[in-house]
Design a protein around this motif. Structure first.
Motif, PDB file in Angstrom:
ATOM      1  N   LEU A  57       0.869  -1.168   0.000  1.00  0.00           N
ATOM      2  CA  LEU A  57       0.000   0.000   0.000  1.00  0.00           C
ATOM      3  C   LEU A  57       0.911   1.225   0.000  1.00  0.00           C
ATOM      4  O   LEU A  57       1.764   1.352   0.881  1.00  0.00           O
ATOM      5  CB  LEU A  57      -0.897   0.005   1.244  1.00  0.00           C
ATOM      6  CG  LEU A  57      -1.651   1.298   1.570  1.00  0.00           C
ATOM      7  CD1 LEU A  57      -2.656   1.644   0.471  1.00  0.00           C
ATOM      8  CD2 LEU A  57      -2.343   1.171   2.926  1.00  0.00           C
ATOM      9  N   ALA A  58       0.746   2.103  -0.993  1.00  0.00           N
ATOM     10  CA  ALA A  58       1.569   3.321  -1.080  1.00  0.00           C
ATOM     11  C   ALA A  58       0.700   4.535  -0.785  1.00  0.00           C
ATOM     12  O   ALA A  58      -0.350   4.725  -1.411  1.00  0.00           O
ATOM     13  CB  ALA A  58       2.184   3.436  -2.471  1.00  0.00           C
ATOM     14  N   ILE A  59       1.150   5.351   0.152  1.00  0.00           N
ATOM     15  CA  ILE A  59       0.413   6.564   0.532  1.00  0.00           C
ATOM     16  C   ILE A  59       1.379   7.747   0.536  1.00  0.00           C
ATOM     17  O   ILE A  59       2.418   7.714   1.198  1.00  0.00           O
ATOM     18  CB  ILE A  59      -0.220   6.436   1.936  1.00  0.00           C
ATOM     19  CG1 ILE A  59      -1.167   5.229   1.991  1.00  0.00           C
ATOM     20  CG2 ILE A  59      -0.953   7.729   2.317  1.00  0.00           C
ATOM     21  CD1 ILE A  59      -1.691   4.918   3.384  1.00  0.00           C
ATOM     22  N   TRP A  60       1.011   8.795  -0.201  1.00  0.00           N
ATOM     23  CA  TRP A  60       1.757  10.056  -0.142  1.00  0.00           C
ATOM     24  C   TRP A  60       1.159  10.813   1.034  1.00  0.00           C
ATOM     25  O   TRP A  60      -0.010  11.198   1.014  1.00  0.00           O
ATOM     26  CB  TRP A  60       1.621  10.841  -1.447  1.00  0.00           C
ATOM     27  CG  TRP A  60       2.321  10.136  -2.564  1.00  0.00           C
ATOM     28  CD1 TRP A  60       1.801   9.205  -3.407  1.00  0.00           C
ATOM     29  CD2 TRP A  60       3.697  10.276  -2.928  1.00  0.00           C
ATOM     30  NE1 TRP A  60       2.772   8.761  -4.283  1.00  0.00           N
ATOM     31  CE2 TRP A  60       3.937   9.402  -4.011  1.00  0.00           C
ATOM     32  CE3 TRP A  60       4.751  11.061  -2.434  1.00  0.00           C
ATOM     33  CZ2 TRP A  60       5.182   9.287  -4.610  1.00  0.00           C
ATOM     34  CZ3 TRP A  60       5.977  10.949  -3.042  1.00  0.00           C
ATOM     35  CH2 TRP A  60       6.202  10.077  -4.118  1.00  0.00           C
ATOM     36  N   PRO A  61       1.920  10.988   2.124  1.00  0.00           N
ATOM     37  CA  PRO A  61       1.356  11.483   3.380  1.00  0.00           C
ATOM     38  C   PRO A  61       0.964  12.961   3.339  1.00  0.00           C
ATOM     39  O   PRO A  61       1.562  13.768   2.631  1.00  0.00           O
ATOM     40  CB  PRO A  61       2.493  11.258   4.371  1.00  0.00           C
ATOM     41  CG  PRO A  61       3.729  11.373   3.549  1.00  0.00           C
ATOM     42  CD  PRO A  61       3.368  10.775   2.208  1.00  0.00           C
ATOM     43  N   SER A  62      -0.039  13.272   4.141  1.00  0.00           N
ATOM     44  CA  SER A  62      -0.449  14.664   4.319  1.00  0.00           C
ATOM     45  C   SER A  62       0.081  15.211   5.634  1.00  0.00           C
ATOM     46  O   SER A  62      -0.078  16.400   5.925  1.00  0.00           O
ATOM     47  CB  SER A  62      -1.976  14.779   4.267  1.00  0.00           C
ATOM     48  OG  SER A  62      -2.579  13.965   5.250  1.00  0.00           O
ATOM     49  N   GLU A  63       0.709  14.355   6.427  1.00  0.00           N
ATOM     50  CA  GLU A  63       1.289  14.764   7.701  1.00  0.00           C
ATOM     51  C   GLU A  63       2.426  13.817   8.053  1.00  0.00           C
ATOM     52  O   GLU A  63       2.568  12.762   7.438  1.00  0.00           O
ATOM     53  CB  GLU A  63       0.236  14.746   8.813  1.00  0.00           C
ATOM     54  CG  GLU A  63      -0.391  13.385   9.021  1.00  0.00           C
ATOM     55  CD  GLU A  63      -1.544  13.403  10.011  1.00  0.00           C
ATOM     56  OE1 GLU A  63      -2.007  14.488  10.382  1.00  0.00           O
ATOM     57  OE2 GLU A  63      -1.960  12.320  10.430  1.00  0.00           O
ATOM     58  N   GLY A  64       3.215  14.181   9.042  1.00  0.00           N
ATOM     59  CA  GLY A  64       4.394  13.397   9.413  1.00  0.00           C
ATOM     60  C   GLY A  64       4.224  12.542  10.646  1.00  0.00           C
ATOM     61  O   GLY A  64       5.144  12.439  11.454  1.00  0.00           O
ATOM     62  N   ARG A  65       3.048  11.942  10.801  1.00  0.00           N
ATOM     63  CA  ARG A  65       2.795  11.061  11.953  1.00  0.00           C
ATOM     64  C   ARG A  65       2.458   9.674  11.428  1.00  0.00           C
ATOM     65  O   ARG A  65       1.591   9.532  10.573  1.00  0.00           O
ATOM     66  CB  ARG A  65       1.655  11.590  12.810  1.00  0.00           C
ATOM     67  CG  ARG A  65       1.941  12.972  13.367  1.00  0.00           C
ATOM     68  CD  ARG A  65       0.807  13.535  14.197  1.00  0.00           C
ATOM     69  NE  ARG A  65      -0.478  13.383  13.511  1.00  0.00           N
ATOM     70  CZ  ARG A  65      -1.638  13.256  14.149  1.00  0.00           C
ATOM     71  NH1 ARG A  65      -1.681  13.270  15.468  1.00  0.00           N
ATOM     72  NH2 ARG A  65      -2.768  13.136  13.482  1.00  0.00           N
ATOM     73  N   LEU A  66       3.121   8.658  11.979  1.00  0.00           N
ATOM     74  CA  LEU A  66       2.960   7.279  11.528  1.00  0.00           C
ATOM     75  C   LEU A  66       2.477   6.416  12.680  1.00  0.00           C
ATOM     76  O   LEU A  66       3.045   6.465  13.770  1.00  0.00           O
ATOM     77  CB  LEU A  66       4.304   6.760  11.016  1.00  0.00           C
ATOM     78  CG  LEU A  66       4.307   5.424  10.330  1.00  0.00           C
ATOM     79  CD1 LEU A  66       3.805   5.575   8.904  1.00  0.00           C
ATOM     80  CD2 LEU A  66       5.710   4.859  10.302  1.00  0.00           C
ATOM     81  N   PHE A  67       1.423   5.616  12.430  1.00  0.00           N
ATOM     82  CA  PHE A  67       0.800   4.785  13.451  1.00  0.00           C
ATOM     83  C   PHE A  67       0.900   3.318  13.075  1.00  0.00           C
ATOM     84  O   PHE A  67       0.984   2.975  11.900  1.00  0.00           O
ATOM     85  CB  PHE A  67      -0.670   5.182  13.623  1.00  0.00           C
ATOM     86  CG  PHE A  67      -0.844   6.613  14.046  1.00  0.00           C
ATOM     87  CD1 PHE A  67      -0.859   6.953  15.389  1.00  0.00           C
ATOM     88  CD2 PHE A  67      -0.963   7.625  13.104  1.00  0.00           C
ATOM     89  CE1 PHE A  67      -1.005   8.272  15.783  1.00  0.00           C
ATOM     90  CE2 PHE A  67      -1.105   8.951  13.488  1.00  0.00           C
ATOM     91  CZ  PHE A  67      -1.122   9.281  14.830  1.00  0.00           C
ATOM     92  N   SER A  68       0.847   2.459  14.065  1.00  0.00           N
ATOM     93  CA  SER A  68       0.945   1.028  13.809  1.00  0.00           C
ATOM     94  C   SER A  68      -0.286   0.538  13.048  1.00  0.00           C
ATOM     95  O   SER A  68      -1.415   0.771  13.477  1.00  0.00           O
ATOM     96  CB  SER A  68       1.094   0.253  15.114  1.00  0.00           C
ATOM     97  OG  SER A  68       1.260  -1.128  14.824  1.00  0.00           O
ATOM     98  N   PRO A  69      -0.064  -0.186  11.952  1.00  0.00           N
ATOM     99  CA  PRO A  69      -1.189  -0.699  11.168  1.00  0.00           C
ATOM    100  C   PRO A  69      -1.755  -2.014  11.699  1.00  0.00           C
ATOM    101  O   PRO A  69      -2.799  -2.468  11.237  1.00  0.00           O
ATOM    102  CB  PRO A  69      -0.579  -0.890   9.781  1.00  0.00           C
ATOM    103  CG  PRO A  69       0.858  -1.196  10.055  1.00  0.00           C
ATOM    104  CD  PRO A  69       1.215  -0.390  11.282  1.00  0.00           C
ATOM    105  N   VAL A  70      -1.059  -2.628  12.654  1.00  0.00           N
ATOM    106  CA  VAL A  70      -1.482  -3.900  13.252  1.00  0.00           C
ATOM    107  C   VAL A  70      -1.056  -3.921  14.717  1.00  0.00           C
ATOM    108  O   VAL A  70      -0.203  -3.149  15.130  1.00  0.00           O
ATOM    109  CB  VAL A  70      -0.859  -5.124  12.530  1.00  0.00           C
ATOM    110  CG1 VAL A  70      -1.309  -5.219  11.084  1.00  0.00           C
ATOM    111  CG2 VAL A  70       0.663  -5.108  12.629  1.00  0.00           C
ATOM    112  N   SER A  71      -1.630  -4.845  15.465  1.00  0.00           N
ATOM    113  CA  SER A  71      -1.151  -5.116  16.815  1.00  0.00           C
ATOM    114  C   SER A  71      -0.124  -6.232  16.699  1.00  0.00           C
ATOM    115  O   SER A  71      -0.353  -7.218  15.986  1.00  0.00           O
ATOM    116  CB  SER A  71      -2.293  -5.560  17.727  1.00  0.00           C
ATOM    117  OG  SER A  71      -3.189  -4.502  17.941  1.00  0.00           O
TER     118      SER A  71
END
Length: 172
Positions: A57-71
């Protein structure tokens, strides 16, 4: 800017963002960042564009915060990338930018380290989009299911623009 103020400016680390209030569905890898979804074939790197490491999955970010996509458990933590072994068996690599390894951590703040258990929606890192771009790199975020061979039906379900914590990849 003088030496002292320049030094103080560099030492300011971004604050850890609050965790997202998400409850991922079964067999879902969440979007780790908000932004514009793009087909991987358009990525300016043949390894990522060819999904050599797995469904991406490729996303051009709108902000500089990254969160865990899974536990799951963090199995690798580099300034520009985090690998997680999901509690449900999915293995995910979140890679910030193209060739950002060359930045040697400048502009990246990690909030999780190897061996940590993270919950889906927990902050993993902040990154400075302007620094990445000033260094001549693309800031696209790749979320890769690295054990895609175990999930032959894995598909990107995110389209257009996404919000961090929304469905990104369905593994089954």
């Amino acid at each position: 800017m003088g030496f002292i103020s320049n030094l103080l400016e560099r030492s300011k680390a971004p604050e850890r963002p609050a965790a997202l209030d998400v409850e991922p569905g079964e067999n879902i890898v969440l979007a780790p960042v908000s932004g514009r979804v793009e087909g991987v074939e358009t990525l300016p790197d043949p390894v990522f564009a060819g999904e050599v490491m797995g469904r991406t999955l490729a996303i051009w970010p709108s902000e500089g915060r990254l969160f865990s996509p899974v536990s799951g458990t963090v199995v690798s933590a580099m300034p520009h990338a985090v690998g997680i072994a999901g509690d449900d068996g999915v293995e995910v690599l979140i890679h910030v930018g193209i060739d950002t390894v060359e930045m040697a951590g400048d502009g990246f703040t990690l909030f999780a380290g190897k061996g940590d258990h993270v919950r889906a929606g927990e902050p993993l890192m902040c990154f400075d989009r302007e620094k990445i771009q000033a260094a001549g790199h693309h800031d696209v975020i790749m979320t890769i299911v690295t054990n895609s061979d175990e999930y032959p039906e894995a598909a990107v379900v995110a389209t257009d623009t996404v919000t961090a914590g929304s469905a990104g990849i369905k593994t089954k």
